[in-house]
Design an enzyme around this catalytic site. Structure first.
Site, PDB file in Angstrom:
ATOM      1  CB  SER A 227       0.676   3.979  -3.256  1.00 34.17           C
ATOM      2  OG  SER A 227       0.452   5.146  -3.997  1.00 34.17           O
ATOM      3  CG  ASP A 286      -0.890   6.227   2.611  1.00 27.85           C
ATOM      4  OD1 ASP A 286      -1.551   5.243   2.232  1.00 27.85           O
ATOM      5  OD2 ASP A 286      -0.946   7.336   2.037  1.00 27.85           O
ATOM      6  CB  THR A 288       4.598   5.340  -0.245  1.00 29.61           C
ATOM      7  OG1 THR A 288       3.601   5.364  -1.269  1.00 29.61           O
ATOM      8  CG2 THR A 288       5.965   5.518  -0.860  1.00 29.61           C
ATOM      9  CD  GLU A 441       4.518   8.725   0.112  1.00 30.35           C
ATOM     10  OE1 GLU A 441       4.349   8.588   1.342  1.00 30.35           O
ATOM     11  OE2 GLU A 441       3.678   8.371  -0.727  1.00 30.35           O
ATOM     12  CG  HIS A 450      -6.173  10.471  -5.638  1.00 26.02           C
ATOM     13  ND1 HIS A 450      -6.721   9.539  -6.483  1.00 26.02           N
ATOM     14  CD2 HIS A 450      -5.041   9.910  -5.163  1.00 26.02           C
ATOM     15  CE1 HIS A 450      -5.955   8.452  -6.512  1.00 26.02           C
ATOM     16  NE2 HIS A 450      -4.924   8.659  -5.720  1.00 26.02           N
ATOM     17  CG  ASP A 491       3.737   5.700  -5.978  1.00 26.99           C
ATOM     18  OD1 ASP A 491       3.572   6.748  -6.642  1.00 26.99           O
ATOM     19  OD2 ASP A 491       3.117   5.478  -4.925  1.00 26.99           O
TER      20      ASP A 491
HETATM   21 ZN   LIG Z   1      -3.129   7.621  -5.333  1.00 28.13          ZN
END
Ligand SMILES: [Zn+2]
Ligand SMILES: *[C@@H]1O[C@H](CO)[C@@H](O)[C@H](O)[C@H]1NC(C)=O
Ligand SMILES: *[C@@H]1O[C@H](CO)[C@@H](O)[C@H](O)[C@H]1NC(C)=O
Ligand SMILES: *[C@@H]1O[C@H](CO)[C@@H](O)[C@H](O)[C@H]1NC(C)=O
Ligand SMILES: *[C@@H]1O[C@H](CO)[C@@H](O)[C@H](O)[C@H]1NC(C)=O
Ligand SMILES: *[C@@H]1O[C@H](CO)[C@@H](O)[C@H](O)[C@H]1NC(C)=O
Ligand SMILES: *[C@@H]1O[C@H](CO)[C@@H](O)[C@H](O)[C@H]1NC(C)=O
Ligand SMILES: *[C@@H]1O[C@H](CO)[C@@H](O)[C@H](O)[C@H]1NC(C)=O
Ligand SMILES: *[C@@H]1O[C@H](CO)[C@@H](O)[C@H](O)[C@H]1NC(C)=O
Ligand SMILES: *[C@@H]1O[C@H](CO)[C@@H](O)[C@H](O)[C@H]1NC(C)=O
Ligand SMILES: *[C@@H]1O[C@H](CO)[C@@H](O)[C@H](O)[C@H]1NC(C)=O
Ligand SMILES: *[C@@H]1O[C@H](CO)[C@@H](O)[C@H](O)[C@H]1NC(C)=O
Ligand SMILES: *[C@@H]1O[C@H](CO)[C@@H](O)[C@H](O)[C@H]1NC(C)=O
Length: 669
Positions: A227, A286, A288, A441, A450, A491
């Site tokens: 990302s 984070d 993004t 986002e 994940h 992304d």
């Molecule tokens: Zn990821």
């Protein structure tokens, strides 16, 4: 690549031998002379960037060049328009800046897995220079030439884009479904929209966008992106390396000195003077959200990222950025004064000192004034997932998640929709003429993919879709829909898909792993979706719509007998029962006492009723990973037609920037 004859005379060449592929001496620099931005880079006219030059002298390993153990410090660097190389100029005089000083450092790298296992890194000595804050204004191709080591040459062919777009947007809203693929959108549609004899009776809000494209996410030195480097591509128009935010990765030990590229947020602030909004369901430092203002080779420098939101980049010559109008998300740990906040400072107070209104829960968010710049931090770490906020609500009762640093739980968190609509109100109120750029986002599509928690991931995706629907309606109400370019994209992807249906009752009744697999129905046995959807004709609050205050765009039953066989292409060891995890996000694999902390095994209690699936990823992985797939780009509004077709992720930046008229054909005063 052709070499010009006037400026460069090739006498002898030092050829790098970088043949390794998973292990690179320095990404995008296969030879011993490195130019960043590298060959094939594109630029917006007038976009600020840094140039980093390095000459490498390998000290040992396979790349050693006899007689070249000291890196050339007398290298030259020239620039010319393509076709005018005879008029090339030394870069410092081209940019009218002082010749930068030589810097020196060493670094080590592993040439392959054998070298890594044997712990025998190769050592490289480096001589380098950095040209800070330069820009190219005239569209066209430029040839940048580094000459070093008695005539070795590295050339970079740069393109300053002349994107022809006739329309102009006042506002841009960029929705990023982190990790979101077409396959996930299809699965979300299946569980939240009713179909009759194969025809959907309603569709996703994304489905109604007039233009659909595909972006290729390939990064500068690996075909799988993270990302950080994909956000860099989307926001700066420059592809970069894994973990790099708004910079190209050089080889120096300092992660903050890498060559920077001006982002869409910084450009919008500098050129248009409009308002920037940053909204995410992740911790706000984070990648993004961070890549809109941060410039570091290491996305893990969370404190620095938060400081960059407020203060921009102060340690290097760089245009001023003095804070977004709106910053909403999680990640209180970088605001509460502690070892995790920048220099141990209280960043709530730092924001207040610059005039920000600070809110820490949904009630206060709703009540907040639209005239003030606003910081909203609603939890420690990532925010609670839609499924936990709306369905399995007891899972938000986690002590010490409150954003004020107390021992309380963060029980009053807004969702992506509440944050985005409030962000629009503040941005619109504060920038009635100059407009705004908002990035919103849905971070936990990725985070839940994940951990193989497909239900939570799809819940986040449906929340994003609900947010898009509400955003369009709200823009219409405030009279800004026609002026606003709305982009919905991702992304990168994950290797997710659905391959059939699962009879969970039958699976529960079987005792052997092989028998449990018979509960999976493929093709005609996949059946129809058993996820009940709300009655869209009934008013919200009535009958089954009562269940979730969030509205009708979600299934009303997340635990049907017949579920989906969902999966990733590659995975850690885990058990699978294809059922919603009611106690909170999944933990598929664990490290076990007595073994290395990087050695993960199946977490039995994650899905007791399921069967064992042995992993295919390295045993050091406790989660799934990103995948190669192109990802969709939905566009609506001014310049929408530029987003049809198949293109690079960086093209999204050039189209948005051009639609906002951020290009500059001469130097600002
Ligand atoms: Zn990821
Ligand atoms: C530079 O790139 C452009 C566009 O790809 C190409 O047309 C041109 O021939 C290249 N120039 C050189 C010197 O390689
Ligand atoms: C560069 O040229 C000089 C003089 O010809 C020579 O002494 C030196 O060894 C050369 N260096 C390399 C790296 O070829
Ligand atoms: C670089 O140039 C300077 C002066 O031109 C010279 O003194 C020095 O020896 C050169 N260094 C190398 C490594 O060639
Ligand atoms: C680089 O390594 C050499 C040994 O190969 C050492 O003499 C030198 O001090 C190191 N330089 C830096 C800047 O670390
Ligand atoms: C290269 O030199 C470094 C530092 O002296 C050493 O640690 C490393 O093992 C050497 N690597 C190889 C491949 O010889
Ligand atoms: C700026 O540099 C100073 C001194 O090296 C350092 O303490 C500080 O952390 C840097 N600031 C940022 C935002 O990186
Ligand atoms: C609502 O906003 C007003 C004015 O800004 C403030 O006085 C009041 O305390 C706020 N209420 C809540 C619940 O945050
Ligand atoms: C929400 O924030 C306001 C202050 O802005 C505070 O008065 C209120 O107690 C908070 N509510 C909860 C549930 O924490
Ligand atoms: C959906 O709600 C409408 C309005 O309340 C009602 O007329 C209709 O019968 C409902 N449909 C179903 C399938 O329950
Ligand atoms: C929350 O509720 C679910 C059922 O809805 C239950 O399975 C789970 O154990 C509960 N979690 C906690 C922390 O109480
Ligand atoms: C798993 O690894 C973490 C971090 O490396 C460590 O803190 C923890 O103790 C390990 N757990 C077990 C059960 O070994
Ligand atoms: C999983 O792997 C282990 C060895 O790591 C093996 O003993 C076991 O049979 C495998 N199970 C399945 C279901 O493939």
């Amino acid at each position: 690549m052709r070499f010009s004859t006037a400026c460069v005379v090739c006498t002898a060449a030092i050829v790098g031998q970088a043949s390794a592929q998973t292990f690179q001496r320095l990404g995008a620099c296969p030879t011993l002379g490195c130019v960043f931005p590298p060959d094939q880079s594109d630029f917006l006219p007038g976009q600020w960037f840094d140039i980093r030059l390095e000459t490498h002298a390998p000290q040992n390993g396979s790349e050693v060049v006899p007689g070249y153990l000291t890196p050339d410090e007398n290298f030259t660097f020239t620039l010319a328009k393509d076709g005018q190389q005879k008029d090339c100029k030394n870069a410092a005089s081209y940019f009218k800046i002082a010749e930068p000083a030589i810097e020196r450092w060493n670094f080590t790298w592993y040439e392959d897995l054998f070298a890594q296992a044997a712990k025998t890194p190769s050592m490289v000595k480096v001589a380098a220079k950095a040209y800070r804050k330069v820009a190219l204004y005239e569209p066209g191709n430029y040839i940048a030439t580094l000459t070093y080591g008695n005539g070795s040459v590295t050339q970079a062919n740069w393109t300053v884009r002349d994107t022809k777009i006739s329309q102009k947007a006042k506002n841009v809203i960029m929705f990023i479904g982190d990790g979101m693929t077409t396959n996930m959108i299809t699965a979300a549609r299946l569980i939240a929209h009713q179909s009759v004899n194969g025809k959907y009776q309603s569709k996703m809000a994304m489905d109604s966008f007039p233009v659909l494209g595909h972006q290729m996410t390939h990064s500068i030195d690996s075909f799988i992106t993270d990302s950080a480097n994909s956000a860099t591509a989307l926001y700066t128009g420059h592809k970069s390396s894994v973990n790099a935010l708004g910079v190209y990765a050089d080889s120096s030990p300092n992660p903050l000195d890498d060559p920077k590229i001006q982002s869409i947020g910084e450009l919008f602030h500098e050129v248009r003077g409009g308002g920037v909004g940053i909204v995410s369901t992740a911790f706000i430092a984070d990648a993004t959200p961070g890549a809109l203002t941060a410039h570091t080779r290491n996305r893990g420098q969370y404190g620095n990222v938060v400081d960059s939101f407020l203060n921009g980049i102060k340690n290097y010559t760089w245009p001023e950025f003095d804070g977004p109008d709106v910053l909403f998300g999680g990640g209180a740990e970088q605001f509460i004064p502690s070892s995790k906040s920048f220099q141990g400072l209280d960043y709530y107070q730092q924001f207040r000192n610059k005039g920000y209104n600070v809110v820490q829960n949904n009630t206060a968010l709703k009540n907040a004034s639209n005239t003030e710049r606003t910081l909203g931090i609603f939890s420690v770490s990532n925010m609670a997932k839609w499924l936990d906020r709306n369905v399995y609500k007891n899972n938000t009762q986690i002590p010490k998640t409150a954003p004020d640093g107390s021992s309380a739980a963060a029980t009053d968190q807004p969702g992506l929709k509440e944050m985005t609509l409030k962000a629009i109100d503040i941005l619109h109120k504060r920038n009635p003429d100059k407009g705004f750029f908002l990035m919103s986002e849905a971070a936990s599509i990725d985070k839940m993919m994940h951990v193989l928690d497909y239900d939570r991931a799809l819940g986040e995706l449906l929340e994003l879709d609900d947010t898009i629907k509400a955003t369009k309606k709200h823009l219409e109400e405030i009279g800004e829909l026609e002026n606003t370019l709305i982009i919905v994209t991702a992304d990168h992807g994950h290797g997710f898909d659905v391959t059939g249906g699962v009879d969970t009752k039958y699976m529960d009744a079987q005792t052997s792993d092989r028998k449990k697999r018979d509960a999976v129905g493929t093709y005609e046995q996949s059946g129809l979706s058993q996820y009940m959807v709300a009655n869209r004709s009934a008013p919200i609050g009535s009958d089954q719509n009562l269940v979730y205050s969030a509205g009708v765009d979600f299934p009303v039953n997340w635990d049907p007998r017949y579920t989906l066989q969902s999966g990733l292409a590659t995975f850690p060891d885990h058990r699978e029962n294809y059922r919603v995890h009611k106690k909170g996000p999944r933990i598929p694999a664990l490290n076990v006492t007595g073994f290395s902390s990087n050695d993960f095994y199946v977490n039995y209690i994650d899905a007791v009723s399921g069967f064992l699936v042995n992993g295919t990823l390295p045993v050091s992985a406790d989660q799934g990973v990103h995948s190669l797939t192109d990802v969709p780009v939905f566009a609506q509004g001014p310049c929408q037609s530029a987003f049809g077709g198949v293109y690079n992720n960086v093209d999204i930046f050039y189209n948005i920037a051009t639609c906002l008229r951020l290009q500059r054909n001469k130097a600002p005063k």
